[in-house]
Design a protein around this motif. Sequence first.
Motif, PDB file in Angstrom:
ATOM      1  N   SER A  39      -5.284   9.837  -8.808  1.00 27.42           N
ATOM      2  CA  SER A  39      -5.515   8.853  -7.754  1.00 27.42           C
ATOM      3  C   SER A  39      -4.883   7.517  -8.146  1.00 27.42           C
ATOM      4  CB  SER A  39      -7.017   8.663  -7.513  1.00 27.42           C
ATOM      5  OG  SER A  39      -7.588   9.862  -7.024  1.00 27.42           O
ATOM      6  N   ALA A  40      -3.992   7.035  -7.302  1.00 28.77           N
ATOM      7  CA  ALA A  40      -3.337   5.746  -7.500  1.00 28.77           C
ATOM      8  C   ALA A  40      -3.775   4.810  -6.386  1.00 28.77           C
ATOM      9  CB  ALA A  40      -1.821   5.910  -7.482  1.00 28.77           C
ATOM     10  N   VAL A  41      -4.201   3.613  -6.755  1.00 24.48           N
ATOM     11  CA  VAL A  41      -4.693   2.665  -5.763  1.00 24.48           C
ATOM     12  C   VAL A  41      -3.755   1.462  -5.718  1.00 24.48           C
ATOM     13  CG1 VAL A  41      -6.325   1.671  -7.430  1.00 24.48           C
ATOM     14  CG2 VAL A  41      -6.680   1.318  -4.997  1.00 24.48           C
ATOM     15  N   LEU A  42      -3.288   1.143  -4.505  1.00 20.23           N
ATOM     16  CA  LEU A  42      -2.355   0.050  -4.285  1.00 20.23           C
ATOM     17  C   LEU A  42      -2.893  -0.875  -3.206  1.00 20.23           C
ATOM     18  CD1 LEU A  42      -0.471   2.774  -4.985  1.00 20.23           C
ATOM     19  CD2 LEU A  42       1.306   1.035  -4.812  1.00 20.23           C
ATOM     20  N   LYS A  43      -2.260  -2.018  -3.089  1.00 19.67           N
ATOM     21  CA  LYS A  43      -2.659  -2.994  -2.088  1.00 19.67           C
ATOM     22  C   LYS A  43      -2.369  -2.449  -0.692  1.00 19.67           C
ATOM     23  CE  LYS A  43      -1.679  -7.149  -2.977  1.00 19.67           C
ATOM     24  NZ  LYS A  43      -0.819  -8.329  -3.272  1.00 19.67           N
ATOM     25  N   GLY A  44      -3.411  -2.370   0.117  1.00 20.50           N
ATOM     26  CA  GLY A  44      -3.262  -1.813   1.452  1.00 20.50           C
ATOM     27  C   GLY A  44      -2.926  -2.861   2.491  1.00 20.50           C
ATOM     28  N   SER A  45      -2.608  -2.383   3.685  1.00 20.98           N
ATOM     29  CA  SER A  45      -2.312  -3.285   4.798  1.00 20.98           C
ATOM     30  C   SER A  45      -2.767  -2.687   6.117  1.00 20.98           C
ATOM     31  CB  SER A  45      -0.822  -3.612   4.846  1.00 20.98           C
ATOM     32  OG  SER A  45      -0.594  -4.730   5.693  1.00 20.98           O
ATOM     33  N   GLY A  46      -3.884  -1.999   6.111  1.00 21.55           N
ATOM     34  CA  GLY A  46      -4.510  -1.532   7.342  1.00 21.55           C
ATOM     35  C   GLY A  46      -3.591  -0.715   8.223  1.00 21.55           C
ATOM     36  N   THR A  47      -3.586  -1.058   9.506  1.00 18.93           N
ATOM     37  CA  THR A  47      -2.820  -0.281  10.480  1.00 18.93           C
ATOM     38  C   THR A  47      -1.326  -0.511  10.382  1.00 18.93           C
ATOM     39  OG1 THR A  47      -3.156  -2.023  12.122  1.00 18.93           O
ATOM     40  CG2 THR A  47      -4.747  -0.212  12.110  1.00 18.93           C
ATOM     41  N   ASP A  48      -0.880  -1.483   9.573  1.00 22.22           N
ATOM     42  CA  ASP A  48       0.555  -1.684   9.367  1.00 22.22           C
ATOM     43  C   ASP A  48       1.177  -0.568   8.538  1.00 22.22           C
ATOM     44  OD1 ASP A  48       0.970  -3.929  10.852  1.00 22.22           O
ATOM     45  OD2 ASP A  48       1.303  -5.291   9.166  1.00 22.22           O
ATOM     46  N   GLU A  49       0.381   0.209   7.826  1.00 19.17           N
ATOM     47  CA  GLU A  49       0.907   1.251   6.964  1.00 19.17           C
ATOM     48  C   GLU A  49       1.464   2.401   7.796  1.00 19.17           C
ATOM     49  OE1 GLU A  49      -2.666   0.340   3.773  1.00 19.17           O
ATOM     50  OE2 GLU A  49      -2.108   2.430   4.157  1.00 19.17           O
ATOM     51  N   ARG A  50       2.573   2.977   7.312  1.00 15.55           N
ATOM     52  CA  ARG A  50       3.200   4.079   8.058  1.00 15.55           C
ATOM     53  C   ARG A  50       3.993   4.971   7.107  1.00 15.55           C
ATOM     54  NH1 ARG A  50       6.559  -0.638   9.834  1.00 15.55           N
ATOM     55  NH2 ARG A  50       4.866  -1.101  11.257  1.00 15.55           N
ATOM     56  N   LEU A  51       4.444   6.116   7.618  1.00 15.36           N
ATOM     57  CA  LEU A  51       5.159   7.096   6.805  1.00 15.36           C
ATOM     58  C   LEU A  51       6.578   7.357   7.293  1.00 15.36           C
ATOM     59  CD1 LEU A  51       2.407   9.799   6.113  1.00 15.36           C
ATOM     60  CD2 LEU A  51       3.232   8.005   4.579  1.00 15.36           C
ATOM     61  N   ASP A  52       7.104   6.516   8.143  1.00 15.89           N
ATOM     62  CA  ASP A  52       8.476   6.663   8.615  1.00 15.89           C
ATOM     63  C   ASP A  52       9.402   5.997   7.603  1.00 15.89           C
ATOM     64  OD1 ASP A  52      10.967   6.428   9.822  1.00 15.89           O
ATOM     65  OD2 ASP A  52      10.134   6.037  11.816  1.00 15.89           O
ATOM     66  N   PRO A  53      10.268   6.751   6.924  1.00 16.47           N
ATOM     67  CA  PRO A  53      11.130   6.136   5.907  1.00 16.47           C
ATOM     68  C   PRO A  53      12.079   5.087   6.457  1.00 16.47           C
ATOM     69  CG  PRO A  53      11.107   8.523   5.677  1.00 16.47           C
ATOM     70  CD  PRO A  53      10.446   8.211   6.986  1.00 16.47           C
ATOM     71  N   GLY A  54      12.354   5.114   7.747  1.00 19.51           N
ATOM     72  CA  GLY A  54      13.290   4.161   8.317  1.00 19.51           C
ATOM     73  C   GLY A  54      12.688   2.826   8.671  1.00 19.51           C
ATOM     74  N   THR A  55      11.365   2.764   8.865  1.00 19.95           N
ATOM     75  CA  THR A  55      10.745   1.532   9.343  1.00 19.95           C
ATOM     76  C   THR A  55       9.703   0.959   8.405  1.00 19.95           C
ATOM     77  OG1 THR A  55       8.987   2.697  10.564  1.00 19.95           O
ATOM     78  CG2 THR A  55      11.074   2.318  11.724  1.00 19.95           C
ATOM     79  N   SER A  56       9.273   1.703   7.398  1.00 20.65           N
ATOM     80  CA  SER A  56       8.217   1.237   6.499  1.00 20.65           C
ATOM     81  C   SER A  56       8.743   0.123   5.603  1.00 20.65           C
ATOM     82  CB  SER A  56       7.711   2.389   5.638  1.00 20.65           C
ATOM     83  OG  SER A  56       7.223   3.429   6.461  1.00 20.65           O
ATOM     84  N   HIS A  57       7.887  -0.887   5.348  1.00 18.48           N
ATOM     85  CA  HIS A  57       8.369  -2.051   4.596  1.00 18.48           C
ATOM     86  C   HIS A  57       7.346  -2.599   3.609  1.00 18.48           C
ATOM     87  CE1 HIS A  57       5.955  -4.968   6.971  1.00 18.48           C
ATOM     88  NE2 HIS A  57       6.096  -4.055   7.914  1.00 18.48           N
ATOM     89  N   LEU A  58       6.234  -1.905   3.383  1.00 14.64           N
ATOM     90  CA  LEU A  58       5.202  -2.386   2.477  1.00 14.64           C
ATOM     91  C   LEU A  58       5.298  -1.681   1.126  1.00 14.64           C
ATOM     92  CD1 LEU A  58       2.287  -2.148   5.049  1.00 14.64           C
ATOM     93  CD2 LEU A  58       3.442  -4.254   4.349  1.00 14.64           C
ATOM     94  N   PHE A  59       4.783  -2.330   0.082  1.00 13.22           N
ATOM     95  CA  PHE A  59       4.787  -1.692  -1.234  1.00 13.22           C
ATOM     96  C   PHE A  59       4.058  -0.354  -1.205  1.00 13.22           C
ATOM     97  CE2 PHE A  59       5.349  -6.129  -2.977  1.00 13.22           C
ATOM     98  CZ  PHE A  59       6.584  -5.886  -3.535  1.00 13.22           C
ATOM     99  N   ILE A  60       2.907  -0.304  -0.545  1.00 11.18           N
ATOM    100  CA  ILE A  60       2.148   0.945  -0.521  1.00 11.18           C
ATOM    101  C   ILE A  60       2.883   2.012   0.279  1.00 11.18           C
ATOM    102  CG2 ILE A  60       0.703   0.328   1.479  1.00 11.18           C
ATOM    103  CD1 ILE A  60      -1.620   1.740  -0.109  1.00 11.18           C
ATOM    104  N   ASP A  61       3.600   1.609   1.332  1.00 11.27           N
ATOM    105  CA  ASP A  61       4.439   2.557   2.061  1.00 11.27           C
ATOM    106  C   ASP A  61       5.458   3.181   1.118  1.00 11.27           C
ATOM    107  OD1 ASP A  61       3.208   1.931   4.485  1.00 11.27           O
ATOM    108  OD2 ASP A  61       4.748   0.492   5.073  1.00 11.27           O
ATOM    109  N   GLU A  62       6.106   2.326   0.310  1.00 14.37           N
ATOM    110  CA  GLU A  62       7.148   2.812  -0.578  1.00 14.37           C
ATOM    111  C   GLU A  62       6.581   3.785  -1.602  1.00 14.37           C
ATOM    112  OE1 GLU A  62      10.948   3.175  -2.451  1.00 14.37           O
ATOM    113  OE2 GLU A  62      10.200   2.779  -0.428  1.00 14.37           O
ATOM    114  N   ALA A  63       5.389   3.513  -2.123  1.00 18.59           N
ATOM    115  CA  ALA A  63       4.783   4.431  -3.087  1.00 18.59           C
ATOM    116  C   ALA A  63       4.555   5.800  -2.457  1.00 18.59           C
ATOM    117  CB  ALA A  63       3.473   3.848  -3.597  1.00 18.59           C
TER     118      ALA A  63
END
Length: 506
Positions: A39-63
Motif C-alpha cells: 500500500s502506497a499513500v500519496l497526496k490526493g486531490s478528490g474528484t480531480d483524480e483520473r486514469l486517462d494518460p492523456g489528461t492526468s496531471h497530478l502526482f498521484i495520477d502519475e503514480a
Amino acid sequence: MTGSAGLSRRGFLLGATGVLAAGCGGRQAGGGTGIDTFSAVLKGSGTDERLDPGTSHLFIDEARLKALYDGLFEVDDTMRPVPRLARAAEPNADGTRWRLSLRDARWHDGAKFTSADVLYTLSRVLGPPGPQPFIAAATLDLVDLSQSREVDDQTVEIALKQPSFEFLTALSAYGTRIVRNGTKDFKHPIGTGPFRFESFRPGREMAATAYDDYWDGAPKIRRLRVLSAENDARPAAVRSGQADFADDLTPAAAKTLRAADGIDVRSAAHSGIYYFAMKTDRPPFDNPDVRRAMMRMVDREELVKVALQGEGEVANDVFGKGFEYYADLPPHTYDPDEAKALLREAGAQNLAFELFTAPAAAGFVEAANLFAEQAKRSGVTVKVRVGSGDTYYSEALKTGELTMGQSGPLPIPNHFASRLLGNAPQNRTNWHDPEFDALYRQALSTAKQPDRAALYRRMHEILHDRGGFVFWGNSTWNSAASAKYRGIPAGVPNSLNWARFDKVTR
C-alpha cells in the motif's frame, strides 16, 4: 503535478472509510518470494483524480499511471530521456524524421503492442480536445501525423513539421504514455505496465494486480494499492504500519519519521518547486513593470524559512535547478523600495490584488499570508482567498489574478512547451510571447547541444526579466517506507524511478 486532500487523518487511521483493510503491509505470498499487498499513500486531490494518460496531471495520477502504462521514453533523475517501450530511436540528418524500434511487449489482455498503438496515441493527443485538455498537445504539436507511418509492427517512423533534435525529450513528457489503438474509455484501463487494473475510486484508492508477462520483469508485489490522503495522514499511516510507503512528506513529518524505528526516509534535493503565478493577460499583471515589481517584493529567504520550515533553498525565478539547460542568472533580491519605484513607473501606486491559494500542498496558505505581509512594505495590498484543496489546481488554471503552485522537476524543454508556449495546456500564467515561442522553435531545430543551450538561456532571460512565474523556493522531496523492503523508489518526482513499485522486494 501535485495534489491535495483526499482522506481525513481520522478516517484513514481508524479505517472508517474501509480504504485500509487487513492484509496490507507486505505479507509474503505463497512460496515466500512475493509480497501479497503493498500500500502506497500519496497526496490526493478528490474528484480531480483520473486514469486517462492523456489528461492526468497530478502526482498521484502519475503514480497510478506508471503502474498501468508505459511511455516510449521516460526521464531519469537528471531529466534526460531513457528508452522504455521504444528500444532505440534515430533521427535523419536534419531532424525531421525519427525512426523508433519498439519492444516486444504485451497489453494486459495478451494482445501485442505495435506501431499502430503509437500512432493512435499521437493522433489522440493531437486531435480535438475533450472536456479536459491533453497535457502533451503543445509538446507534440510539431508531429506531422499525415507523414508518419508504420514501417512494420515493431518499427514506427514519426515525421515532424519542423526539425527537432529534442524529440525524445518531448516523447518523455507527461501525457505521452501509450494507450491501445482505438481506446476511448478509461474506466477499466488496459495498459502495458507492470500492474493490471482492478478498481478505482477517485480521491480514495486504485487497486491493481501484478502482470506476470510484463516486458521488464514480473513484479514481486502481487497486489498494489495507491491511496489518497491528507498531509498528516500519510506519515501516520506508514508509522502505524497501515501503509508501506508514504510520499511528499512535510519537513516536520520527515524529521519525526527519521527518529522512528523500522522506517527509512529518503530526500531528493531541488524536487519541490514552489511558485506564484501571475496571470499576464489581465490587470494588474499585464504590465511587465508590475511583474518586475512583484519579483522584488517577495522575500524568498523568509518564505523558505517559514513556509518550508527551512527545508529547502531560495529559488530565483528560473525553473530546473540542477538539470540540463538551467540558466544560473543573477538573483532577484528582496527590495521593497525598488518594487515601489517600478510600480510608480507603471502608474500602479496603491496597488491591490487577490491571491488565490488553498491547502493543496504543505506551506501554501502560510506562504500566501506571509507574502501578503511582505507586500505591505512595498505599499501593496494583497487579499488572500483560500479555496478547496480538492479542486484548487483546476480552478487556479482558469481564474484569479495571482495563484500559487508546486511543481516537480521536468526537462526544461518540456517545462517551456507544456506551460509557457502560447498554446500550452497548463499555461498557468497565460503567457503569450512571440519572441519566446520563436526561440523555442529555433532551439528544437538546432543540432548542436551547446547552441541549443544558448537559445534556452535566452528564453530563461526573458522569463527572468518579465515572465509571469515567481519561483521562490526549491524544497527537498521526502518519502518514507517500511525498512523491511528493498527497491523502494527513491528518484526525484516526475522521473522513471519515482513512485515505481514494480522493483520492490523483501
